[in-house]
Design a protein around this motif. Structure first.
Motif, PDB file in Angstrom:
ATOM      1  N   GLY A 190       0.739  -1.091   0.029  1.00  0.00           N
ATOM      2  CA  GLY A 190       0.064   0.031  -0.028  1.00  0.00           C
ATOM      3  C   GLY A 190       0.623   1.277   0.028  1.00  0.00           C
ATOM      4  O   GLY A 190       0.168   2.264  -0.140  1.00  0.00           O
ATOM      5  N   ASN A 191       2.105   1.002   0.061  1.00  0.00           N
ATOM      6  CA  ASN A 191       3.080   2.349  -0.100  1.00  0.00           C
ATOM      7  C   ASN A 191       2.864   2.923  -1.220  1.00  0.00           C
ATOM      8  O   ASN A 191       3.437   2.130  -2.434  1.00  0.00           O
ATOM      9  N   LYS A 192       2.629   4.453  -1.749  1.00  0.00           N
ATOM     10  CA  LYS A 192       2.581   5.140  -2.863  1.00  0.00           C
ATOM     11  C   LYS A 192       3.276   5.913  -2.739  1.00  0.00           C
ATOM     12  O   LYS A 192       3.375   7.074  -3.441  1.00  0.00           O
ATOM     13  N   TYR A 196       6.920   4.308  -9.164  1.00  0.00           N
ATOM     14  CA  TYR A 196       5.559   4.004  -9.982  1.00  0.00           C
ATOM     15  C   TYR A 196       4.410   5.139  -9.829  1.00  0.00           C
ATOM     16  O   TYR A 196       3.676   5.459 -10.366  1.00  0.00           O
ATOM     17  N   TRP A 197       4.283   5.097  -8.538  1.00  0.00           N
ATOM     18  CA  TRP A 197       3.143   6.116  -8.056  1.00  0.00           C
ATOM     19  C   TRP A 197       3.438   7.674  -8.468  1.00  0.00           C
ATOM     20  O   TRP A 197       2.582   8.285  -8.699  1.00  0.00           O
ATOM     21  N   ILE A 198       4.694   8.122  -8.093  1.00  0.00           N
ATOM     22  CA  ILE A 198       4.791   9.628  -8.209  1.00  0.00           C
ATOM     23  C   ILE A 198       4.662  10.092  -9.728  1.00  0.00           C
ATOM     24  O   ILE A 198       4.325  11.091  -9.776  1.00  0.00           O
ATOM     25  N   ILE A 199       5.114   8.887 -10.817  1.00  0.00           N
ATOM     26  CA  ILE A 199       4.851   9.622 -12.033  1.00  0.00           C
ATOM     27  C   ILE A 199       3.415   9.357 -12.534  1.00  0.00           C
ATOM     28  O   ILE A 199       2.718  10.022 -13.236  1.00  0.00           O
ATOM     29  N   ASP A 200       2.685   8.323 -12.262  1.00  0.00           N
ATOM     30  CA  ASP A 200       1.301   7.705 -12.313  1.00  0.00           C
ATOM     31  C   ASP A 200       0.605   9.049 -11.970  1.00  0.00           C
ATOM     32  O   ASP A 200      -0.441   9.244 -12.727  1.00  0.00           O
ATOM     33  N   ASN A 201       0.734   9.344 -10.775  1.00  0.00           N
ATOM     34  CA  ASN A 201      -0.179  10.306 -10.057  1.00  0.00           C
ATOM     35  C   ASN A 201       0.101  11.761 -11.012  1.00  0.00           C
ATOM     36  O   ASN A 201      -0.792  12.518 -11.313  1.00  0.00           O
ATOM     37  N   ALA A 202       1.256  11.961 -11.402  1.00  0.00           N
ATOM     38  CA  ALA A 202       1.607  13.219 -11.988  1.00  0.00           C
ATOM     39  C   ALA A 202       0.971  13.477 -13.324  1.00  0.00           C
ATOM     40  O   ALA A 202       0.599  14.657 -13.607  1.00  0.00           O
ATOM     41  N   LEU A 203       0.751  12.183 -14.129  1.00  0.00           N
ATOM     42  CA  LEU A 203       0.050  12.278 -15.553  1.00  0.00           C
ATOM     43  C   LEU A 203      -1.212  11.998 -15.275  1.00  0.00           C
ATOM     44  O   LEU A 203      -2.164  12.069 -16.153  1.00  0.00           O
ATOM     45  N   HIS A 204      -2.010  11.619 -14.100  1.00  0.00           N
ATOM     46  CA  HIS A 204      -3.129  11.163 -13.811  1.00  0.00           C
ATOM     47  C   HIS A 204      -4.183  12.384 -14.203  1.00  0.00           C
ATOM     48  O   HIS A 204      -3.784  13.425 -13.707  1.00  0.00           O
ATOM     49  N   GLN A 205      -5.518  12.204 -14.820  1.00  0.00           N
ATOM     50  CA  GLN A 205      -6.359  13.399 -15.030  1.00  0.00           C
ATOM     51  C   GLN A 205      -6.689  14.250 -13.864  1.00  0.00           C
ATOM     52  O   GLN A 205      -7.064  15.370 -13.560  1.00  0.00           O
ATOM     53  N   LEU A 206      -6.899  13.151 -12.509  1.00  0.00           N
ATOM     54  CA  LEU A 206      -7.204  13.866 -11.284  1.00  0.00           C
ATOM     55  C   LEU A 206      -6.127  14.772 -10.895  1.00  0.00           C
ATOM     56  O   LEU A 206      -6.395  15.583  -9.988  1.00  0.00           O
ATOM     57  N   PHE A 207      -4.982  14.902 -11.255  1.00  0.00           N
ATOM     58  CA  PHE A 207      -3.753  15.395 -10.711  1.00  0.00           C
ATOM     59  C   PHE A 207      -3.330  16.615 -11.539  1.00  0.00           C
ATOM     60  O   PHE A 207      -2.496  17.353 -11.408  1.00  0.00           O
TER      61      PHE A 207
END
Length: 302
Positions: A190-192, A196-207
């Motif tokens: 569950g560690n984000k 993986y997560w830092i770039i997934d979030n950066a490019l996600h529409q929500l962000f």
């Protein structure tokens, strides 16, 4: 002959007036619990220089940078374990900054602690990055951070201008997942806070509000403080207020909290002579955005 000298002078001027994108400082330190032999220390010294050359000499974009335009960044490796000769485990601290218009001040853009790092390096090894290809964990990690740093920097100067470089960072993550090395895939615990997560979030529409914030905070806020401090502060507050939309759906997101915490001391300085109601309004916003660290933002009120 005259034409030859003119051409030679032009080439000399060109190559001395342009450079690569990064001005990266590199350091490798070993924790007290790690015993480093003389031979191993020689390898680590070489590794430090190889990383420095890789980050600073690789051409990461098609743009030409003047020497003074390079992006200042730092990479520090903290070694926690050497399970066998040439294999290193520990953490990486990555920071980058950019200058503020009409000042000598540099603002912190990225401050990321990559806690789960493992890679191999042997004496006289070379690092060569090839797009769309995974070669080894160290090269991929460094290339990932190079593109993430560049993407963040471009985003701070132009609205979402760093998209292609953030996308390149995500491509590196996708290519590296098959390696099984830590940090490239969603953490099952569950560690984000990994790559993986830092770039997934950066490019996600929500962000997207975060990328808008990065631009408005720096170009419409910080860069305008010299011209009109009050208007600059208003732009900074409005840019941060955009993040409330993200927090409503993704509370305690690492991308949000790391950005805000990187700006905490800076905001304290910017609001030093602000009206008390304005300070209170800012602190209330920061506490909503980063409730876990609420007490830290009270320093702005002093």
């Amino acid at each position: 002959m005259k034409q030859f000298f003119i051409l030679a002078a032009f080439n000399l001027l060109y190559f001395t007036s342009t450079s690569q994108e990064l001005n990266c400082q590199v350091s490798i330190i070993a924790s007290n619990k790690v015993e480093v032999s003389t031979v191993e220390q020689e390898v680590l010294n070489q590794l430090e220089e190889v990383i420095r050359q890789f980050m600073n000499d690789t051409k990461w974009t098609k743009d030409n940078f003047k020497l003074e335009e390079r992006i200042n960044c730092q990479i520090q490796f903290q070694l926690e374990n050497i399970p066998q000769p040439g294999v290193y485990e520990g953490m990486i601290q990555v920071q980058s900054s950019r200058p503020v218009f009409n000042s000598t001040y540099n603002t912190l853009l990225l401050n990321f602690s990559d806690q789960n790092v493992s890679f191999a390096f042997s004496r006289n090894a070379m690092l060569n990055y090839a797009p769309n290809q995974y070669r080894d964990n160290l090269t991929s990690m460094l290339a990932f951070y190079a593109y993430y740093i560049i993407g963040m920097d471009y985003d701070s100067f132009g609205l979402k201008d760093g998209g292609q470089y953030l996308q390149e960072a995500q491509n590196i993550v996708m290519n590296a997942q098959s390696s099984g090395a830590p940090g490239w895939s969603p953490d099952q615990t569950g560690n984000k806070n990994n790559r993986y997560w830092i770039i997934d979030n950066a490019l996600h529409q929500l962000f997207e509000p975060l990328r808008e914030c990065v631009y408005e905070y720096h170009r419409l806020g910080l860069d305008k403080l010299y011209e009109n401090k009050e208007q600059g502060r208003i732009a900074i507050y409005e840019s941060l207020n955009k993040l409330a939309k993200v927090v409503a759906t993704r509370p305690n997101s690492f991308n949000i909290t790391s950005f805000i915490q990187a700006k905490r001391n800076e905001l304290k300085q910017i609001y030093t002579d602000a009206a008390v109601p304005d300070k209170g309004k800012l602190v209330a916003l920061l506490k909503r955005l980063d409730p876990v660290n609420s007490e830290k933002y009270d320093e702005i009120l002093k």
